[in-house]
Write a protein that holds these residues in place. Structure first.
Motif, PDB file in Angstrom:
ATOM      1  N   ASP A 270       0.699  -1.175   0.034  1.00 54.43           N
ATOM      2  CA  ASP A 270       0.067   0.054   0.004  1.00 54.43           C
ATOM      3  C   ASP A 270       0.974   1.326  -0.129  1.00 54.43           C
ATOM      4  O   ASP A 270       1.637   1.415   0.921  1.00 54.43           O
ATOM      5  CB  ASP A 270      -0.857  -0.094   1.019  1.00 54.43           C
ATOM      6  N   PRO A 271       1.011   2.010  -1.110  1.00 58.83           N
ATOM      7  CA  PRO A 271       1.848   3.190  -1.162  1.00 58.83           C
ATOM      8  C   PRO A 271       1.509   4.117   0.056  1.00 58.83           C
ATOM      9  O   PRO A 271       2.473   4.854   0.323  1.00 58.83           O
ATOM     10  CB  PRO A 271       1.658   3.654  -2.469  1.00 58.83           C
ATOM     11  N   GLN A 272       0.477   4.348   0.229  1.00 58.44           N
ATOM     12  CA  GLN A 272       0.005   5.407   1.176  1.00 58.44           C
ATOM     13  C   GLN A 272       0.392   4.931   2.694  1.00 58.44           C
ATOM     14  O   GLN A 272       1.168   5.704   3.455  1.00 58.44           O
ATOM     15  CB  GLN A 272      -1.466   5.620   1.330  1.00 58.44           C
ATOM     16  N   ALA A 273       0.243   3.737   3.066  1.00 61.65           N
ATOM     17  CA  ALA A 273       0.807   2.965   4.319  1.00 61.65           C
ATOM     18  C   ALA A 273       2.517   3.026   4.418  1.00 61.65           C
ATOM     19  O   ALA A 273       2.961   3.460   5.277  1.00 61.65           O
ATOM     20  CB  ALA A 273       0.141   1.893   4.609  1.00 61.65           C
ATOM     21  N   SER A 274       2.940   2.871   3.173  1.00 61.96           N
ATOM     22  CA  SER A 274       4.453   2.916   3.253  1.00 61.96           C
ATOM     23  C   SER A 274       4.945   4.352   3.294  1.00 61.96           C
ATOM     24  O   SER A 274       5.962   4.612   4.108  1.00 61.96           O
ATOM     25  CB  SER A 274       5.025   2.276   1.769  1.00 61.96           C
ATOM     26  N   ALA A 275       4.286   5.192   2.801  1.00 59.46           N
ATOM     27  CA  ALA A 275       4.776   6.688   2.911  1.00 59.46           C
ATOM     28  C   ALA A 275       4.550   7.132   4.137  1.00 59.46           C
ATOM     29  O   ALA A 275       5.386   7.887   4.805  1.00 59.46           O
ATOM     30  CB  ALA A 275       3.848   7.540   1.806  1.00 59.46           C
ATOM     31  N   LEU A 276       3.515   6.706   4.811  1.00 57.37           N
ATOM     32  CA  LEU A 276       3.138   7.305   6.211  1.00 57.37           C
ATOM     33  C   LEU A 276       4.036   6.694   7.386  1.00 57.37           C
ATOM     34  O   LEU A 276       4.646   7.023   8.168  1.00 57.37           O
ATOM     35  CB  LEU A 276       1.651   6.824   6.718  1.00 57.37           C
ATOM     36  N   ARG A 277       4.476   5.377   7.060  1.00 58.64           N
ATOM     37  CA  ARG A 277       5.452   4.553   8.052  1.00 58.64           C
ATOM     38  C   ARG A 277       6.635   5.486   7.702  1.00 58.64           C
ATOM     39  O   ARG A 277       7.443   5.603   8.771  1.00 58.64           O
ATOM     40  CB  ARG A 277       5.644   3.243   7.457  1.00 58.64           C
ATOM     41  N   LYS A 278       7.242   5.528   6.707  1.00 53.17           N
ATOM     42  CA  LYS A 278       8.258   6.592   6.443  1.00 53.17           C
ATOM     43  C   LYS A 278       8.409   7.809   6.907  1.00 53.17           C
ATOM     44  O   LYS A 278       9.383   8.385   7.572  1.00 53.17           O
ATOM     45  CB  LYS A 278       8.692   6.698   4.756  1.00 53.17           C
ATOM     46  N   LEU A 279       7.254   8.420   6.945  1.00 49.98           N
ATOM     47  CA  LEU A 279       7.034   9.798   7.756  1.00 49.98           C
ATOM     48  C   LEU A 279       7.178   9.493   9.146  1.00 49.98           C
ATOM     49  O   LEU A 279       7.841  10.251   9.807  1.00 49.98           O
ATOM     50  CB  LEU A 279       5.756  10.260   7.382  1.00 49.98           C
ATOM     51  N   GLU A 280       6.634   8.589   9.678  1.00 45.12           N
ATOM     52  CA  GLU A 280       6.660   8.516  11.024  1.00 45.12           C
ATOM     53  C   GLU A 280       8.208   7.978  11.637  1.00 45.12           C
ATOM     54  O   GLU A 280       8.547   8.432  12.522  1.00 45.12           O
ATOM     55  CB  GLU A 280       6.014   6.963  11.470  1.00 45.12           C
ATOM     56  N   VAL A 281       8.959   7.351  10.892  1.00 39.02           N
ATOM     57  CA  VAL A 281      10.372   7.129  11.077  1.00 39.02           C
ATOM     58  C   VAL A 281      11.134   8.345  11.056  1.00 39.02           C
ATOM     59  O   VAL A 281      11.828   8.644  11.992  1.00 39.02           O
ATOM     60  CB  VAL A 281      11.142   5.831  10.078  1.00 39.02           C
ATOM     61  N   ALA A 282      10.854   9.186   9.982  1.00 39.72           N
ATOM     62  CA  ALA A 282      11.548  10.430   9.866  1.00 39.72           C
ATOM     63  C   ALA A 282      11.375  11.251  11.258  1.00 39.72           C
ATOM     64  O   ALA A 282      12.168  11.909  11.704  1.00 39.72           O
ATOM     65  CB  ALA A 282      11.331  11.075   8.508  1.00 39.72           C
ATOM     66  N   MET A 283      10.051  11.221  11.457  1.00 45.04           N
ATOM     67  CA  MET A 283       9.641  12.049  12.625  1.00 45.04           C
ATOM     68  C   MET A 283      10.179  11.602  13.898  1.00 45.04           C
ATOM     69  O   MET A 283      10.666  12.403  14.749  1.00 45.04           O
ATOM     70  CB  MET A 283       8.162  12.128  12.735  1.00 45.04           C
ATOM     71  N   SER A 284      10.634  10.181  14.171  1.00 46.93           N
ATOM     72  CA  SER A 284      10.943   9.707  15.437  1.00 46.93           C
ATOM     73  C   SER A 284      12.530  10.171  15.309  1.00 46.93           C
ATOM     74  O   SER A 284      13.121  10.494  16.400  1.00 46.93           O
ATOM     75  CB  SER A 284      10.867   8.192  15.164  1.00 46.93           C
ATOM     76  N   ILE A 285      13.106   9.972  14.186  1.00 49.78           N
ATOM     77  CA  ILE A 285      14.733  10.238  14.161  1.00 49.78           C
ATOM     78  C   ILE A 285      14.864  11.902  14.401  1.00 49.78           C
ATOM     79  O   ILE A 285      15.790  12.117  15.084  1.00 49.78           O
ATOM     80  CB  ILE A 285      15.206   9.835  12.792  1.00 49.78           C
ATOM     81  N   ALA A 286      13.917  12.681  13.960  1.00 50.91           N
ATOM     82  CA  ALA A 286      14.191  14.123  14.255  1.00 50.91           C
ATOM     83  C   ALA A 286      13.968  14.380  15.615  1.00 50.91           C
ATOM     84  O   ALA A 286      14.653  15.471  16.188  1.00 50.91           O
ATOM     85  CB  ALA A 286      13.207  14.739  13.190  1.00 50.91           C
TER      86      ALA A 286
END
Length: 71
Positions: free
Chosen positions: A5-21
């Motif tokens: 699911d491209p949306q789920a994948s994009a949201l997971r990538k966003l969550e990871v980026a926010m956590s790292i930040a």
């Protein structure tokens, strides 16, 4: 075969980026506190404000801001 699911994948990538930040911001805050403590220690040891400023690459005014900040 399951399709991603491209949306789920994009949201997971966003969550990871926010956590790292968030982790980076916490680390930067801790490092800033460490530096400010070291500035206050240097001042207490009698190091001149101008020497500290030159060593840090900041203005004399910035050293005074650190010195006068509430700990």
């Amino acid at each position: 075969m399951t399709r991603k699911d491209p949306q789920a994948s994009a949201l997971r990538k966003l969550e990871v980026a926010m956590s790292i930040a968030a982790q980076a911001q916490e680390k930067a805050s801790a490092e800033r506190e460490h530096i400010e403590d070291a500035v206050r220690d240097a001042l207490a040891a009698g190091v001149k404000v101008s020497v500290i400023a030159a060593r840090m690459g900041v203005t004399v005014q910035r050293v005074y801001q650190i010195k006068n900040a509430k700990s």
